[in-house]
Design a protein around this motif. Structure first.
Motif, PDB file in Angstrom:
ATOM      1  N   PHE A  20       0.795  -1.220   0.000  1.00 45.01           N
ATOM      2  CA  PHE A  20       0.000   0.000   0.000  1.00 45.01           C
ATOM      3  C   PHE A  20       0.832   1.277   0.000  1.00 45.01           C
ATOM      4  CE2 PHE A  20      -2.548  -3.229   2.272  1.00 45.01           C
ATOM      5  CZ  PHE A  20      -3.547  -3.384   1.327  1.00 45.01           C
ATOM      6  N   THR A  21       2.117   1.172   0.267  1.00 49.81           N
ATOM      7  CA  THR A  21       2.966   2.364   0.310  1.00 49.81           C
ATOM      8  C   THR A  21       4.289   2.070  -0.379  1.00 49.81           C
ATOM      9  OG1 THR A  21       4.086   1.799   2.374  1.00 49.81           O
ATOM     10  CG2 THR A  21       2.024   3.026   2.569  1.00 49.81           C
ATOM     11  N   GLN A 127      -8.108  -1.960  -0.634  1.00 53.78           N
ATOM     12  CA  GLN A 127      -7.380  -0.764  -1.077  1.00 53.78           C
ATOM     13  C   GLN A 127      -8.011   0.495  -0.477  1.00 53.78           C
ATOM     14  OE1 GLN A 127      -4.602  -0.588  -2.826  1.00 53.78           O
ATOM     15  NE2 GLN A 127      -4.445  -2.414  -4.061  1.00 53.78           N
ATOM     16  N   LYS A 128      -9.336   0.549  -0.480  1.00 50.08           N
ATOM     17  CA  LYS A 128     -10.062   1.694   0.082  1.00 50.08           C
ATOM     18  C   LYS A 128      -9.789   1.826   1.577  1.00 50.08           C
ATOM     19  CE  LYS A 128     -14.799   3.380   0.575  1.00 50.08           C
ATOM     20  NZ  LYS A 128     -16.213   3.062   0.308  1.00 50.08           N
ATOM     21  N   LYS A 131      -6.260   3.125   2.172  1.00 49.76           N
ATOM     22  CA  LYS A 131      -6.169   4.572   1.917  1.00 49.76           C
ATOM     23  C   LYS A 131      -6.717   5.364   3.101  1.00 49.76           C
ATOM     24  CE  LYS A 131      -6.190   4.630  -3.103  1.00 49.76           C
ATOM     25  NZ  LYS A 131      -6.913   4.995  -4.325  1.00 49.76           N
ATOM     26  N   GLN A 132      -7.842   4.900   3.660  1.00 48.77           N
ATOM     27  CA  GLN A 132      -8.443   5.576   4.818  1.00 48.77           C
ATOM     28  C   GLN A 132      -7.491   5.509   6.009  1.00 48.77           C
ATOM     29  OE1 GLN A 132     -12.098   3.481   5.412  1.00 48.77           O
ATOM     30  NE2 GLN A 132     -13.228   4.697   3.904  1.00 48.77           N
ATOM     31  N   ASN A 134      -4.231   5.027   6.022  1.00 41.36           N
ATOM     32  CA  ASN A 134      -2.995   5.760   5.773  1.00 41.36           C
ATOM     33  C   ASN A 134      -3.203   7.272   5.720  1.00 41.36           C
ATOM     34  OD1 ASN A 134      -1.601   3.391   5.814  1.00 41.36           O
ATOM     35  ND2 ASN A 134      -1.448   3.196   3.596  1.00 41.36           N
TER      36      ASN A 134
END
Length: 137
Positions: A20-21, A127-128, A131-132, A134
């Protein structure tokens, strides 16, 4: 910050992984497979050598630059979250991922348990969530 998610089946096979990063070095698929198998073995050994009766095994692996948090379900599926070393609420994060797993993977009539997870709705929702998390939400 959530850097990566790995899901390991009860036999120790890697059935899902996502980065994710850019905070972690990119690993090859083979390296992720080795990591999943190694963690599964260490988890099993630590549950047996623990001085506490009924121990479920290693839950957290801490290093200077990252932390691996393991959430194991009653069926033996393990969710590994690779986070920043000071990341709070890893337990809450893993439970949210587990809810998504239940809703989009286990309730999917076309999913064969123990096989790699290739379900677009699950992936999109993970993924959503990442994002929240992070973004600090």
């Amino acid at each position: 910050m959530l850097h990566a998610l790995l899901i390991i089946n009860k036999a120790g096979g890697l059935i899902y992984n996502r980065d994710f990063t850019d905070g972690l070095a990119k690993l090859t698929t083979n390296e992720y497979l080795v990591m999943a198998g190694t963690f599964h073995g260490v988890h099993a050994i630590t549950s047996r050598i623990s001085p506490v009766p009924g121990s479920s095994g290693m839950e957290v692996l801490e290093a200077d630059t990252f932390r691996i948090f393991c959430f194991q379900t009653l069926t033996g599926v393990k969710f590994l979250l690779i986070t920043d070393p000071l990341q709070p609420y890893a337990d809450n994060m893993s439970r949210k991922v587990y809810e998504l797993y239940g809703d989009f993977v286990m309730k999917n009539p076309f999913y064969n348990p123990e096989m790699p997870i290739r379900i677009e709705l699950f992936d999109a929702n993970v993924q959503k969530l990442a994002k929240q998390l992070n973004a600090g939400g």
